[in-house]
Motif scaffolding. Structure first.
Motif, mmCIF file in Angstrom:
data_model
loop_
_atom_site.group_PDB
_atom_site.id
_atom_site.type_symbol
_atom_site.label_atom_id
_atom_site.label_comp_id
_atom_site.label_asym_id
_atom_site.label_seq_id
_atom_site.Cartn_x
_atom_site.Cartn_y
_atom_site.Cartn_z
ATOM 1 N N LYS A 1 -37.910 48.895 -32.835
ATOM 2 C CA LYS A 1 -37.801 48.730 -33.427
ATOM 3 C C LYS A 1 -37.645 50.976 -33.910
ATOM 4 N N ASP A 2 -37.109 50.842 -35.439
ATOM 5 C CA ASP A 2 -37.455 52.230 -35.863
ATOM 6 C C ASP A 2 -39.001 52.678 -35.421
ATOM 7 N N ASN A 3 -39.093 53.595 -34.534
ATOM 8 C CA ASN A 3 -40.747 54.486 -34.997
ATOM 9 C C ASN A 3 -40.696 55.435 -35.161
ATOM 10 N N ALA A 4 -41.654 55.992 -36.057
ATOM 11 C CA ALA A 4 -41.992 57.412 -36.733
ATOM 12 C C ALA A 4 -41.733 58.029 -35.571
ATOM 13 N N PRO A 5 -41.173 59.359 -35.833
ATOM 14 C CA PRO A 5 -40.777 59.674 -37.251
ATOM 15 C C PRO A 5 -38.978 58.838 -37.264
ATOM 16 N N LEU A 6 -38.671 58.279 -38.872
ATOM 17 C CA LEU A 6 -38.374 57.610 -39.234
ATOM 18 C C LEU A 6 -36.306 57.954 -38.901
ATOM 19 N N GLY A 7 -35.703 56.835 -39.137
ATOM 20 C CA GLY A 7 -34.038 57.676 -39.567
ATOM 21 C C GLY A 7 -33.823 58.675 -38.563
ATOM 22 N N GLY A 8 -32.651 59.114 -38.759
ATOM 23 C CA GLY A 8 -31.999 59.921 -38.043
ATOM 24 C C GLY A 8 -31.101 59.574 -36.888
ATOM 25 N N SER A 9 -31.911 59.161 -35.834
ATOM 26 C CA SER A 9 -30.743 58.165 -34.672
ATOM 27 C C SER A 9 -31.792 57.694 -33.871
ATOM 28 N N PRO A 10 -31.796 56.782 -32.833
ATOM 29 C CA PRO A 10 -32.824 56.077 -31.873
ATOM 30 C C PRO A 10 -32.969 57.086 -31.375
ATOM 31 N N GLY A 11 -34.449 57.548 -30.674
ATOM 32 C CA GLY A 11 -35.659 58.790 -29.772
ATOM 33 C C GLY A 11 -35.851 57.022 -29.043
ATOM 34 N N ALA A 12 -36.466 58.406 -28.236
ATOM 35 C CA ALA A 12 -37.109 57.604 -26.722
ATOM 36 C C ALA A 12 -38.841 56.675 -27.580
ATOM 37 N N VAL B 1 -28.257 48.952 -31.740
ATOM 38 C CA VAL B 1 -27.589 49.507 -30.359
ATOM 39 C C VAL B 1 -26.580 49.117 -29.585
ATOM 40 N N GLU B 2 -25.070 49.884 -30.101
ATOM 41 C CA GLU B 2 -24.248 49.204 -29.054
ATOM 42 C C GLU B 2 -24.550 49.925 -27.155
ATOM 43 N N THR B 3 -25.292 49.325 -25.917
ATOM 44 C CA THR B 3 -24.826 49.662 -24.988
ATOM 45 C C THR B 3 -24.394 49.178 -24.369
ATOM 46 N N VAL B 4 -23.193 48.014 -24.522
ATOM 47 C CA VAL B 4 -22.335 48.492 -23.351
ATOM 48 C C VAL B 4 -20.702 47.440 -24.369
ATOM 49 N N ALA B 5 -20.090 48.257 -23.985
ATOM 50 C CA ALA B 5 -18.893 48.084 -24.929
ATOM 51 C C ALA B 5 -17.988 46.732 -23.741
ATOM 52 N N PRO B 6 -17.242 46.780 -24.321
ATOM 53 C CA PRO B 6 -16.304 44.894 -23.583
ATOM 54 C C PRO B 6 -15.745 45.735 -22.625
ATOM 55 N N PRO C 1 -20.620 55.958 -34.379
ATOM 56 C CA PRO C 1 -21.975 56.289 -33.246
ATOM 57 C C PRO C 1 -21.889 55.083 -32.860
ATOM 58 N N PRO C 2 -22.826 54.928 -32.026
ATOM 59 C CA PRO C 2 -22.759 53.458 -31.163
ATOM 60 C C PRO C 2 -24.326 52.896 -32.158
ATOM 61 N N TYR C 3 -24.510 53.189 -32.859
ATOM 62 C CA TYR C 3 -25.623 52.512 -33.415
ATOM 63 C C TYR C 3 -25.383 52.373 -35.076
ATOM 64 N N GLN C 4 -26.564 51.949 -35.548
ATOM 65 C CA GLN C 4 -26.773 51.590 -36.914
ATOM 66 C C GLN C 4 -28.265 51.433 -36.976
ATOM 67 N N VAL D 1 -24.426 43.568 -39.081
ATOM 68 C CA VAL D 1 -23.949 44.904 -38.714
ATOM 69 C C VAL D 1 -22.388 44.902 -38.107
ATOM 70 N N THR D 2 -21.620 45.371 -38.582
ATOM 71 C CA THR D 2 -20.167 45.423 -38.137
ATOM 72 C C THR D 2 -19.886 46.776 -37.111
ATOM 73 N N PHE D 3 -19.877 46.289 -35.702
ATOM 74 C CA PHE D 3 -19.792 47.615 -35.062
ATOM 75 C C PHE D 3 -17.922 47.151 -34.695
ATOM 76 N N VAL D 4 -17.119 48.890 -34.697
ATOM 77 C CA VAL D 4 -15.464 48.474 -34.972
ATOM 78 C C VAL D 4 -15.493 49.115 -33.131
#
Length: 556
Positions: free
Chosen positions: A323-334, A364-369, A377-380, A392-395
């Motif tokens: 869940k994207d809590n404030a501050p919104l956007g940017g990148s994932p945070g603690a 957020v992708e945490t483990v790649a095959p 980036p590993p997040y959208q 969402v599509t991750f490559v």
């Protein structure tokens, strides 16, 4: 305004309303909150926290300034009944509320009963609060009580009558009961029960059934009203002129209605009229179900591929939904909270399901095959909307490896043992490189797999083994890595020697000679005989190091 169900245009704002207490007894109070908006300029019985106007004299127009809303300013789900008369559908053959498959018949509605025209449903969101608003519209006021039941169903599967949905556990029945000539309806709640004791049933002695009625009005969780005066067509939001006591509206605290399950959803709703206050009384007119999509939750799906063209599906990738809590956007945070995880299957897909509360989230992708890097980036960021599916599509780039070739040679002038061999050409995957002064050549950017490494043996040398060697690349590496962690392969060469032995008779024809040279294995590598003048030679080329013996027999 009509269309599909949705949140109000001023969702997130609040206004102070007159609270409800005790079984529809209304007390008008001022707000004790500093800085609160002024109370409505006309009488209302709206629920506290809601911006929706439930007027003591029910109407559809907005009477107060924003953030107030009413039916004319929102986009509700609306359904009209079939025309009054012989083709109007109704419930027959003694159909009652607990009848799982109501009997649908055609025919006029008796004049002492409610002949329905239209109903509407709207879900309002104010911050974290939700309010379900309903209205009914009928042809004339009946001679007795007004008993309207709104049924909300989760399933879209129809019963055998082809009209009403199959009921499932947790479906909701909201009962709007108004005494003859009354102005303050009482609203009750029942839920469809499929398991447990029959004592929880309101009227039936068997399951499934509607549960005991819960007085929402007495709890302060519902309110309602009826129009005591006529509503002009110009103020009726497209319903036409409305006679007195033929339009009623109600609000229910949706959070109280569904409890802690924020993602409960109702796909359709329909309106029906009962013949009396009794729950077991026969049902009469009804308006067929209308899709409502009452649901604050959506679906989030993930598609995972590699970077090939076209991309191949990847299994085993692990994702988190945060869940994207404030501050919104940017990148994932603690500050963001993880609300779900999923792992892609062989199809390269996974889902967080359809129970994701509307709002903004990070996937957020945490483990790649194995054999792949995380997406970059590993997040959208994804926005979840009511009843919709967000995909969402991750490559993930396929990892690349490297092959470091080391080339040596024997060289007597440089001393014993092997020495770096510069200038030797090697070919890998169609590309060629030449060894450097250290006798090395490196190939990188190689997708995982098996590669043939082929040496072009330089003139004057013989390979110490195969000139083509297979190398398996299954380790992420690059030629510039320090330390180098990729694949390695070694090649060695040995220099060759030409041998020549000759005899020269000092007297022409004086002697006749034979020459025989054998190699390390005893085999003949060169032989020859003299000509008539007694001269002759024997030679061999491209001889690897070893012991060679040449025997010359001179015969006078």
């Amino acid at each position: 305004m009509t269309s599909s169900l949705g949140a109000g245009p001023w969702a997130g704002k609040r206004r102070t309303r007159r609270p409800l207490i005790a079984a529809a007894i209304l007390v008008l109070v001022g707000s004790g909150l500093a800085g609160s908006p002024a109370l409505a300029a006309h009488p209302e019985v709206s629920l506290a926290g809601s911006n929706f106007e439930i007027d003591t004299n029910a109407n559809l127009k907005v009477d107060d300034a924003a953030p107030s809303i009413d039916w004319a300013s929102v986009t509700e789900s609306r359904k009209a009944d079939k025309p009054t008369g012989a083709t109007d559908d109704s419930f027959g053959q003694g159909t009652k509320e607990d009848t799982a498959v109501p009997s649908v018949v055609d025919g006029s509605i008796p004049p002492n009963k409610s002949d329905l025209l239209t109903f509407g449903v709207y879900l309002e969101t104010v911050g974290t609060d939700r309010f379900l608003h309903m209205y009914w519209h009928r042809v004339q006021e009946p001679s007795g009580t007004t008993n309207m039941d709104f049924e909300f169903n989760q399933s879209s599967t129809l019963t055998a009558n082809g009209v009403t949905p199959v009921r499932t556990a947790g479906d909701v029945l909201i009962q709007y009961d108004l005494s003859q000539g009354g102005t303050n309806p009482v609203l009750f709640l029942s839920r469809w029960v499929t398991t447990g004791a029959t004592s929880q049933c309101e009227a039936s002695n068997s399951l499934p059934c509607w549960s005991d009625k819960q007085n929402l009005t007495a709890q302060g969780d519902a309110t309602g009203s009826i129009n005591t005066t006529a509503i002009p067509a110009g103020e009726a939001d497209g319903l036409g002129g409305i006679s007195a006591r033929t339009f009623g509206e109600a609000s229910v605290d949706f959070n109280a209605l569904v409890g802690g399950d924020q993602c409960v959803g109702f796909g359709s709703a329909y309106l029906k009229s009962r013949s009396s206050d009794s729950f077991t009384s026969a049902l009469k007119d009804f308006i067929a179900p209308e899709p409502t999509n009452i649901n604050l939750c959506g679906t989030v799906n993930v598609v995972k591929t590699d970077d090939a063209t076209p991309g191949a599906p990847l299994a085993g990738a692990v994702f988190q939904l945060r869940k994207d809590n404030a501050p919104l956007g940017g990148s994932p945070g603690a500050e963001d909270t993880t609300v779900g995880t999923c792992t892609t299957a062989a199809t390269g897909t996974c889902s967080f399901g359809n129970q994701v509360l509307q709002g903004q989230y990070w996937v957020v992708e945490t483990v790649a095959p194995a054999g792949h890097d995380l997406a970059s980036p590993p997040y959208q960021l994804v926005t979840v909307t009511t009843g919709q599916t967000a995909t969402v599509t991750f490559v993930d780039p396929r990892q690349r490896g490297a092959i470091l070739i080391t080339k040596t040679r024997k060289h007597a002038a440089s001393g014993s043992g092997s020495h770096p061999h510069a200038g030797v050409t090697f070919t890998v995957n169609g590309a060629s490189k030449v060894t450097d002064a250290n006798g090395q050549a490196c190939f990188d950017g190689l997708l995982f797999g098996s590669y043939n490494v082929t040496e072009t043996v330089p003139a004057g040398y013989v390979a110490d083994g195969a000139t083509t060697k297979a190398v398996l690349v299954d380790n992420k590496a690059g030629c510039s890595d320090s330390p180098y962690v990729g694949e390695t392969v070694a090649f060695g060469n040995t220099p060759l020697t030409d041998l020549s032995v000759s005899v020269d008779s000092q007297i022409d024809g004086g002697t006749a000679s034979t020459i025989t040279c054998t190699g390390p294995g005893g085999g003949t590598v060169a032989n020859g005989t003299t000509g008539a003048n007694g001269d002759g030679s024997a030679s061999a080329t491209n001889l690897p190091p070893g012991t060679y013996t040449c025997t010359i027999v001179i015969d006078p």
